[in-house]
Design an enzyme around this catalytic site. Sequence first.
Site, PDB file in Angstrom:
ATOM      1  N   SER A  11     -29.905 -45.150  49.902  1.00  0.00           N
ATOM      2  CA  SER A  11     -31.400 -45.796  50.383  1.00  0.00           C
ATOM      3  C   SER A  11     -31.506 -47.254  49.529  1.00  0.00           C
ATOM      4  CB  SER A  11     -32.501 -45.047  49.444  1.00  0.00           C
ATOM      5  OG  SER A  11     -33.544 -45.717  49.153  1.00  0.00           O
ATOM      6  N   ALA A  12     -32.010 -48.154  50.462  1.00  0.00           N
ATOM      7  CA  ALA A  12     -32.184 -49.591  49.917  1.00  0.00           C
ATOM      8  C   ALA A  12     -32.865 -49.403  48.571  1.00  0.00           C
ATOM      9  CB  ALA A  12     -33.015 -50.232  50.963  1.00  0.00           C
TER      10      ALA A  12
ATOM     11  N   ASP B 190     -31.240 -40.769  53.654  1.00  0.00           N
ATOM     12  CA  ASP B 190     -32.049 -41.851  53.133  1.00  0.00           C
ATOM     13  C   ASP B 190     -33.321 -41.211  52.530  1.00  0.00           C
ATOM     14  OD1 ASP B 190     -33.358 -44.454  53.466  1.00  0.00           O
ATOM     15  OD2 ASP B 190     -34.775 -43.586  54.977  1.00  0.00           O
ATOM     16  N   LEU B 191     -34.000 -42.090  51.752  1.00  0.00           N
ATOM     17  CA  LEU B 191     -35.175 -41.506  50.988  1.00  0.00           C
ATOM     18  C   LEU B 191     -36.343 -41.705  51.671  1.00  0.00           C
ATOM     19  CD1 LEU B 191     -36.094 -40.523  48.121  1.00  0.00           C
ATOM     20  CD2 LEU B 191     -36.368 -43.070  47.338  1.00  0.00           C
ATOM     21  N   ASP B 192     -37.031 -43.206  51.587  1.00  0.00           N
ATOM     22  CA  ASP B 192     -38.246 -43.308  52.032  1.00  0.00           C
ATOM     23  C   ASP B 192     -38.457 -43.003  53.618  1.00  0.00           C
ATOM     24  OD1 ASP B 192     -39.270 -44.552  49.584  1.00  0.00           O
ATOM     25  OD2 ASP B 192     -37.917 -46.099  50.230  1.00  0.00           O
TER      26      ASP B 192
ATOM     27  N   LYS C  37     -38.890 -51.308  57.519  1.00  0.00           N
ATOM     28  CA  LYS C  37     -38.340 -49.769  57.073  1.00  0.00           C
ATOM     29  C   LYS C  37     -36.884 -49.861  56.778  1.00  0.00           C
ATOM     30  CE  LYS C  37     -41.862 -46.614  58.783  1.00  0.00           C
ATOM     31  NZ  LYS C  37     -42.019 -45.850  59.683  1.00  0.00           N
TER      32      LYS C  37
ATOM     33  N   THR D 194     -43.056 -42.360  51.709  1.00  0.00           N
ATOM     34  CA  THR D 194     -43.465 -43.540  50.758  1.00  0.00           C
ATOM     35  C   THR D 194     -43.826 -44.723  51.722  1.00  0.00           C
ATOM     36  OG1 THR D 194     -41.213 -43.635  50.483  1.00  0.00           O
ATOM     37  CG2 THR D 194     -42.456 -42.678  48.561  1.00  0.00           C
TER      38      THR D 194
ATOM     39  N   LYS E 202     -29.008 -52.640  54.776  1.00  0.00           N
ATOM     40  CA  LYS E 202     -28.888 -52.086  56.166  1.00  0.00           C
ATOM     41  C   LYS E 202     -29.522 -53.088  57.048  1.00  0.00           C
ATOM     42  CE  LYS E 202     -30.000 -47.592  54.168  1.00  0.00           C
ATOM     43  NZ  LYS E 202     -31.017 -46.572  54.038  1.00  0.00           N
TER      44      LYS E 202
ATOM     45  N   GLU F  11     -31.879 -40.595  58.799  1.00  0.00           N
ATOM     46  CA  GLU F  11     -32.646 -41.799  58.515  1.00  0.00           C
ATOM     47  C   GLU F  11     -33.693 -41.907  59.449  1.00  0.00           C
ATOM     48  OE1 GLU F  11     -32.955 -44.821  57.761  1.00  0.00           O
ATOM     49  OE2 GLU F  11     -31.442 -45.152  56.316  1.00  0.00           O
ATOM     50  N   ASP F  12     -34.871 -42.594  58.967  1.00  0.00           N
ATOM     51  CA  ASP F  12     -35.907 -42.917  59.836  1.00  0.00           C
ATOM     52  C   ASP F  12     -36.267 -44.437  60.364  1.00  0.00           C
ATOM     53  OD1 ASP F  12     -36.485 -43.898  57.136  1.00  0.00           O
ATOM     54  OD2 ASP F  12     -38.771 -43.971  57.700  1.00  0.00           O
TER      55      ASP F  12
HETATM   56  C1  BG6 Z   1     -36.526 -48.710  51.668  1.00  0.00           C
HETATM   57  C2  BG6 Z   1     -37.807 -48.839  52.494  1.00  0.00           C
HETATM   58  O1  BG6 Z   1     -36.160 -47.245  51.440  1.00  0.00           O
HETATM   59  O2  BG6 Z   1     -36.588 -49.413  50.364  1.00  0.00           O
HETATM   60  C3  BG6 Z   1     -38.091 -50.402  52.431  1.00  0.00           C
HETATM   61  O3  BG6 Z   1     -37.770 -48.134  53.750  1.00  0.00           O
HETATM   62  C4  BG6 Z   1     -38.416 -50.887  51.043  1.00  0.00           C
HETATM   63  O4  BG6 Z   1     -39.545 -50.562  53.064  1.00  0.00           O
HETATM   64  C5  BG6 Z   1     -36.855 -50.701  50.252  1.00  0.00           C
HETATM   65  O5  BG6 Z   1     -38.584 -52.188  50.882  1.00  0.00           O
HETATM   66  C6  BG6 Z   1     -36.657 -51.244  48.986  1.00  0.00           C
HETATM   67  O6  BG6 Z   1     -37.527 -50.449  48.252  1.00  0.00           O
HETATM   68  P1  BG6 Z   1     -37.800 -50.795  46.857  1.00  0.00           P
HETATM   69  O7  BG6 Z   1     -38.756 -49.451  46.315  1.00  0.00           O
HETATM   70  O8  BG6 Z   1     -36.616 -51.335  45.908  1.00  0.00           O
HETATM   71  O9  BG6 Z   1     -38.895 -51.925  46.672  1.00  0.00           O
HETATM   72 MG    MG Z   2     -36.327 -44.723  55.265  1.00  0.00          MG
END
Ligand code: BG6
Ligand code: MG
Length: 220
Positions: free
Chosen positions: A113-114, A8-10, A44, A16, A144, A168-169
Amino acid sequence: MYRGVLFDLDGVIVDTAGYHFEAWKRLANSLGTDFTTEQNEQLKGVGRVESLQMILKWGEIVKTEEEQASLCIIKNDWYLDLITHMNESEILPDVKKMLDNLKDNNVHIALGSASKNAVTILKAVGLIDYFEAIIDGTKTTRSKPDPQTFELGAEALGLDPSECVVIEDSIKGIKAAKLGGFDTIGIGNPINLNASVVTVADLTELSYTCDDGKLIILDK
Ligand code: BG6
Ligand code: MG
């Protein structure tokens, strides 16, 4: 042991979550509402539009689809302002060390990642070249806890979910990975996350070794 790792990224690669929270809070306040840090936990791993819809619901605010689209643009502009300065100093502890280890030992690496800002962020922190596949919010149709993000990641690596582990977090991310048949490593609170292999505060606490194309987790 695993032949592929899906990150996962964030909250896993970069911290972030605070920037997302700040931008959403500013938006919520501009709409005359607010939300708590506990509610923020539920955002998240959740995509942009769905996050907005949750904040609107908590604030009992009704907006049309068009208005929601403009609000998402405003939030993202604020978020992008907050992340413009990002550089490799914002990579979370031992992430680069693990990526180097995996790469040196031919373990496959993908992003799941989302975020629609994933490529921008990976480039800003100088990690983009480690990833053989990037599945982000621009490539998925289901959020997710649906497993689609990770299923597409494994497929892009040419691996079966049983050969991969997801790091994942978020509660929704762990659930998504489990539903897809992946083993999971949690970053954060073990009670909340309930990851299948182990949950650690950060990657400095993860004991592992890499050998002959495989990642082996030690000391579970
Ligand atoms: C996820 C975050 O990785 O990405 C969420 O945990 C965030 O908080 C989602 O809303 C979407 O991110 P973005 O950058 O497309 O607005
Ligand atoms: Mg995350």
